[in-house]
Write a protein that holds these residues in place. Structure first.
Motif, PDB file in Angstrom:
ATOM      1  N   TRP A   4      -0.969 -28.322  17.587  1.00 17.20           N
ATOM      2  CA  TRP A   4      -2.098 -27.446  17.907  1.00 17.20           C
ATOM      3  C   TRP A   4      -2.666 -26.832  16.633  1.00 17.20           C
ATOM      4  N   TYR A   5      -1.800 -26.391  15.724  1.00 17.14           N
ATOM      5  CA  TYR A   5      -2.279 -25.806  14.466  1.00 17.14           C
ATOM      6  C   TYR A   5      -2.920 -26.856  13.566  1.00 17.14           C
ATOM      7  N   VAL A   6      -2.398 -28.086  13.599  1.00 18.44           N
ATOM      8  CA  VAL A   6      -3.010 -29.166  12.811  1.00 18.44           C
ATOM      9  C   VAL A   6      -4.432 -29.432  13.288  1.00 18.44           C
ATOM     10  N   GLN A   7      -4.631 -29.366  14.596  1.00 18.66           N
ATOM     11  CA  GLN A   7      -5.946 -29.646  15.155  1.00 18.66           C
ATOM     12  C   GLN A   7      -6.924 -28.497  14.950  1.00 18.66           C
ATOM     13  N   ASN A   8      -6.442 -27.250  15.074  1.00 19.18           N
ATOM     14  CA  ASN A   8      -7.354 -26.101  15.039  1.00 19.18           C
ATOM     15  C   ASN A   8      -7.479 -25.458  13.665  1.00 19.18           C
ATOM     16  N   ASP A  41      -5.082 -22.480   6.592  1.00 15.59           N
ATOM     17  CA  ASP A  41      -5.014 -23.798   7.206  1.00 15.59           C
ATOM     18  C   ASP A  41      -3.606 -23.996   7.762  1.00 15.59           C
ATOM     19  N   TYR A  42      -3.382 -25.136   8.389  1.00 14.38           N
ATOM     20  CA  TYR A  42      -2.100 -25.312   9.074  1.00 14.38           C
ATOM     21  C   TYR A  42      -0.902 -25.361   8.113  1.00 14.38           C
ATOM     22  N   PRO A  43      -0.999 -25.914   6.875  1.00 17.77           N
ATOM     23  CA  PRO A  43       0.176 -25.806   5.989  1.00 17.77           C
ATOM     24  C   PRO A  43       0.505 -24.355   5.626  1.00 17.77           C
ATOM     25  N   PHE A  44      -0.539 -23.551   5.401  1.00 21.41           N
ATOM     26  CA  PHE A  44      -0.331 -22.143   5.082  1.00 21.41           C
ATOM     27  C   PHE A  44       0.343 -21.427   6.251  1.00 21.41           C
ATOM     28  N   ILE A  45      -0.087 -21.724   7.468  1.00 23.11           N
ATOM     29  CA  ILE A  45       0.467 -21.071   8.651  1.00 23.11           C
ATOM     30  C   ILE A  45       1.909 -21.476   8.871  1.00 23.11           C
ATOM     31  N   LEU A  46       2.185 -22.778   8.819  1.00 21.84           N
ATOM     32  CA  LEU A  46       3.529 -23.262   9.129  1.00 21.84           C
ATOM     33  C   LEU A  46       4.519 -22.945   8.015  1.00 21.84           C
ATOM     34  N   ASN A  47       4.095 -22.982   6.770  1.00 22.00           N
ATOM     35  CA  ASN A  47       5.017 -22.725   5.657  1.00 22.00           C
ATOM     36  C   ASN A  47       5.455 -21.272   5.606  1.00 22.00           C
ATOM     37  N   SER A  73       0.449  -7.422  11.650  1.00 18.56           N
ATOM     38  CA  SER A  73       0.150  -7.389  13.085  1.00 18.56           C
ATOM     39  C   SER A  73      -1.269  -7.875  13.362  1.00 18.56           C
ATOM     40  N   ALA A  74      -2.220  -7.468  12.522  1.00 20.67           N
ATOM     41  CA  ALA A  74      -3.591  -7.958  12.682  1.00 20.67           C
ATOM     42  C   ALA A  74      -3.665  -9.462  12.459  1.00 20.67           C
ATOM     43  N   LEU A  75      -2.918  -9.966  11.482  1.00 21.18           N
ATOM     44  CA  LEU A  75      -2.901 -11.407  11.233  1.00 21.18           C
ATOM     45  C   LEU A  75      -2.309 -12.157  12.424  1.00 21.18           C
ATOM     46  N   GLY A  76      -1.281 -11.563  13.042  1.00 23.99           N
ATOM     47  CA  GLY A  76      -0.700 -12.184  14.230  1.00 23.99           C
ATOM     48  C   GLY A  76      -1.629 -12.153  15.429  1.00 23.99           C
ATOM     49  N   THR A  77      -2.586 -11.228  15.428  1.00 22.18           N
ATOM     50  CA  THR A  77      -3.584 -11.198  16.506  1.00 22.18           C
ATOM     51  C   THR A  77      -4.661 -12.251  16.285  1.00 22.18           C
ATOM     52  N   VAL A  78      -5.048 -12.459  15.036  1.00 22.10           N
ATOM     53  CA  VAL A  78      -6.078 -13.452  14.724  1.00 22.10           C
ATOM     54  C   VAL A  78      -5.540 -14.862  14.895  1.00 22.10           C
ATOM     55  N   ILE A  79      -4.341 -15.115  14.400  1.00 21.04           N
ATOM     56  CA  ILE A  79      -3.725 -16.444  14.486  1.00 21.04           C
ATOM     57  C   ILE A  79      -2.914 -16.519  15.770  1.00 21.04           C
ATOM     58  N   PRO A 112      -7.576 -27.242  10.346  1.00 18.84           N
ATOM     59  CA  PRO A 112      -7.520 -28.390   9.432  1.00 18.84           C
ATOM     60  C   PRO A 112      -7.612 -27.958   7.967  1.00 18.84           C
ATOM     61  N   VAL A 113      -7.131 -28.826   7.094  1.00 18.92           N
ATOM     62  CA  VAL A 113      -7.118 -28.513   5.675  1.00 18.92           C
ATOM     63  C   VAL A 113      -8.527 -28.483   5.101  1.00 18.92           C
ATOM     64  N   ASP A 114      -9.406 -29.358   5.613  1.00 23.19           N
ATOM     65  CA  ASP A 114     -10.760 -29.432   5.058  1.00 23.19           C
ATOM     66  C   ASP A 114     -11.663 -28.296   5.526  1.00 23.19           C
ATOM     67  N   GLU A 115     -11.253 -27.543   6.584  1.00 23.08           N
ATOM     68  CA  GLU A 115     -12.046 -26.409   7.061  1.00 23.08           C
ATOM     69  C   GLU A 115     -11.135 -25.209   7.306  1.00 23.08           C
ATOM     70  N   PRO A 116     -10.577 -24.601   6.251  1.00 25.77           N
ATOM     71  CA  PRO A 116      -9.662 -23.471   6.443  1.00 25.77           C
ATOM     72  C   PRO A 116     -10.402 -22.220   6.922  1.00 25.77           C
ATOM     73  N   ALA A 117      -9.763 -21.468   7.794  1.00 22.59           N
ATOM     74  CA  ALA A 117     -10.330 -20.202   8.270  1.00 22.59           C
ATOM     75  C   ALA A 117     -10.268 -19.171   7.154  1.00 22.59           C
ATOM     76  N   PHE A 118     -11.371 -18.420   6.994  1.00 25.21           N
ATOM     77  CA  PHE A 118     -11.499 -17.397   5.961  1.00 25.21           C
ATOM     78  C   PHE A 118     -11.299 -17.976   4.560  1.00 25.21           C
ATOM     79  N   GLY A 119     -11.433 -19.276   4.440  1.00 23.10           N
ATOM     80  CA  GLY A 119     -11.355 -19.908   3.139  1.00 23.10           C
ATOM     81  C   GLY A 119      -9.970 -20.285   2.664  1.00 23.10           C
ATOM     82  N   PHE A 120      -8.906 -19.838   3.354  1.00 20.15           N
ATOM     83  CA  PHE A 120      -7.556 -20.158   2.865  1.00 20.15           C
ATOM     84  C   PHE A 120      -6.530 -20.378   3.975  1.00 20.15           C
TER      85      PHE A 120
END
Length: 611
Positions: A165-169, A181-187, A151-157, A171-179
């Motif tokens: 929108w996720y590809v833009q916000n 990124d949009y592939p992690f979110i969508l997969n 639930s906390a993760l769903g609040t942050v993301i 990006p792979v080269d600047e992942p949030a919290f270090g891990f």
């Protein structure tokens, strides 16, 4: 040396053969060669015993046969006892399952016996074992923590945005919290966590744990607490948490004092039982029921809800169904899906420092069949519009377009007066100097050409930071020279309060406030920013589980408070002693033990003593 006995299935008593030596029990699979025991083959109601290499094997048809034998002796006879139709205990002392496939017996009766054993004994036992495992407190706490983490993760993301929108916000080269990124979110489906299978499975697991705990722990405790009884042995009372023996005291006086303190008192002869706070035992069941209702409502909203977002320019309209994205498998189509929502107006309030304070949308819901206005309401953040099970929230805004008036620098105000036909009076005279005209002379109403320029969102593009919109006014759009055709004036705005204007060479020309009427000269043009139109961002949702969630939370708050009440019980037995009456008192409480002790001492100190 072996003896076979054929026994009728209807035999009600064992048959005996005389023997002089002691008897010993024999079971299927026992070894005869190593222990000096004899071999016995018996056929009794479908049970056949065979000896293979010193072992006895049995085939059963639901009947366990007990064979008794004795040690081998060459000079004495033996006593053999065969018990037919007797239950055959297993190795752990439990009855074994009947074998429905064994030959030699009625299949229908044996199959029925097997089904009875399965339904009456084995399945209830397995269900109790599973329920005890599910009712584990560490398991429930672990499920709570995992659900809270998701639930906390769903609040942050941000949820339910488009893939772009996720590809833009993210990006792979600047992942949030270090891990992240949009592939992690969508997969992993983190763009719609609350409808993903693993989140719903966690809700189901927690619901199963709560249900198991309710039936295996809370309900039995409630039944025991509600089933009050008298205790007549003084020794039992004296073993309780709080106990006292009083001489020359009476149980009737104790009953009266406890009744004044809110106890429910029952008296039977010289015995007394009193309790209060029984609702505190029932309240935990209500807590579980509230949690189950909340979890059910959340799951129902995830599986049966619709949602979506739209960005609608001021003065336009959209169909409600077009703003709802079907993604839930059990989501019904709302009755107002074909109705129209019209955006009458969009306004923004600003703080004194220029920041946005609040934004408002004036909306009208129009019946698609007859064009009648069903509802009209001005919504804002946290003030939604609800119609036919669909809730519309104010979530965002954008600048949709800019209205400008354009005239050439050589334009004369007399020309404007001539073209506007003097009903409005003579136009003011223009300055001879173009420079002074650009700074102080306003364009008359109707002078020049009025244009509506669409605004594009430039946030995150190029070197632009933050929310910013821009548009482009070409100087020579019909030019055959590609370079000349790309020359034009750029207009940028971060809100509806001011517009920054840049010349074709990129130089800054100035700032104008929309609606001020002040012109600005740039690249041979005289511009007036007349107005800017906004777009309202609306989020549409159907949440059929919301009433369940609200009811669950309300019940949870009430029952959580009631569960803090302590359940206190007091027993008393009055007996006759050598010096008169003796009153034995015992009591206990499930919580607030010190308060209960002080209360009981207070009551006992008030008891009168009869001399």
């Amino acid at each position: 040396l072996a003896m076979a006995l054929a026994i009728s299935p209807l035999a009600a008593s064992p048959r005996w053969i005389r023997a002089e030596t002691p008897v010993a029990r024999a079971r299927c699979g026992d070894s005869a060669g190593t222990s000096g025991r004899g071999f016995i083959g018996a056929t009794a109601s479908g049970c056949r015993g065979d000896t293979v290499e010193g072992k006895m094997t049995c085939l059963r048809l639901g009947l366990a046969t007990t064979l008794t034998t004795m040690r081998r002796s060459s000079t004495t006879s033996r006593l053999v006892s065969v018990h037919a139709n007797a239950p055959r205990p297993g190795g752990n002392g439990e009855t074994r399952a009947p074998d429905p496939g064994a030959p030699g017996g009625p299949e229908k009766d044996e199959g029925e016996a097997f089904r009875r054993w399965l339904l009456d004994k084995e399945l209830p036992k397995s269900c109790k074992t599973i329920a005890r495992s599910l009712s584990s407190l560490p398991l429930a706490i672990g499920e709570f923590l995992v659900i809270a983490g998701f639930s906390a993760l769903g609040t942050v993301i941000e949820q339910n945005k488009g893939a772009a929108w996720y590809v833009q916000n993210y990006p792979v080269d600047e992942p949030a919290f270090g891990f992240i990124d949009y592939p992690f979110i969508l997969n992993f489906g983190l763009d719609h966590i609350y409808t993903e299978w693993y989140f719903l499975a966690l809700l189901g697991a927690l619901a199963a744990s709560l249900t198991a705990c309710t039936f295996t722990r809370q309900l039995p405790v409630w039944r025991v607490s509600a089933d009050w009884k008298f205790l007549d042995r003084p020794a039992t009372l004296l073993k309780m948490e709080e106990s006292e023996t009083l001489r020359r005291a009476r149980s009737s006086d104790l009953a009266s004092l406890l009744a004044r303190r809110g106890y429910q008192v029952f008296v039977k002869g010289k015995k007394m039982y009193a309790f209060k706070g029984l609702i505190g035992r029932l309240a935990p069941i209500g807590v579980h029921a509230g949690l189950l209702l909340t979890l059910g409502g959340a799951a129902y909203s995830g599986l049966g809800g619709l949602g979506g977002s739209v960005m609608v320019p001021e003065g336009t309209e959209f169909q409600i169904g077009a703003g709802l994205r079907r993604g839930a498998p059990f989501a019904p189509t709302p009755a107002v899906a074909k109705d129209i929502v019209r955006v009458n107006d969009f306004t923004i309030e600003y703080l004194p420092n220029g920041q946005v304070s609040q934004f408002f949308s004036d909306l009208s819901v129009v019946d698609s069949k007859n064009g009648r206005e069903i509802q009209r309401k001005t919504i804002s953040v946290n003030v939604p519009l609800r119609e036919g099970g669909v809730t519309m929230y104010q979530t965002d805004w954008e600048i949709a377009s800019m209205q400008v008036r354009v005239a050439e620098v050589g334009f004369k105000t007399e020309d404007a007066a001539a073209t506007s036909q003097g009903d409005s009076g003579p136009a003011p005279e223009a300055e001879d100097s173009a420079t002074s005209a650009s700074a102080s002379v306003e364009l008359p109403e109707g002078a020049g050409e009025s244009l509506s320029l669409p605004m594009a969102n430039l946030e995150g593009k190029g070197n632009f930071q933050g929310r910013i919109w821009g548009t482009f006014l070409p100087l020579n759009p019909d030019s055959s020279d590609p370079v000349e055709a790309k020359r034009g004036v750029t207009l940028l705005a971060r809100d509806f309060q001011s517009v920054a204007i840049y010349a074709s060479d990129g130089s800054f020309a100035g700032v104008r406030r929309p609606g001020s009427g002040r012109p600005i000269e740039v690249d041979g043009l005289r511009l007036v920013v007349e107005d800017m139109k906004g777009s309202t961002g609306l989020e549409l949702k159907t949440d059929p589980g919301v009433p369940w969630v609200y009811a669950g939370f309300a019940g949870l708050m009430v029952t959580s408070f009631l569960s803090l009440l302590s359940h206190s019980q007091v027993w008393a037995v009055q007996s006759e002693g050598g010096g008169g009456t003796v009153l034995h008192v015992g009591g206990r409480s499930n919580r607030a033990k010190e308060e209960f002790k002080s209360e009981l001492d207070d009551v006992l100190n008030q008891l009168p003593e009869y001399v």
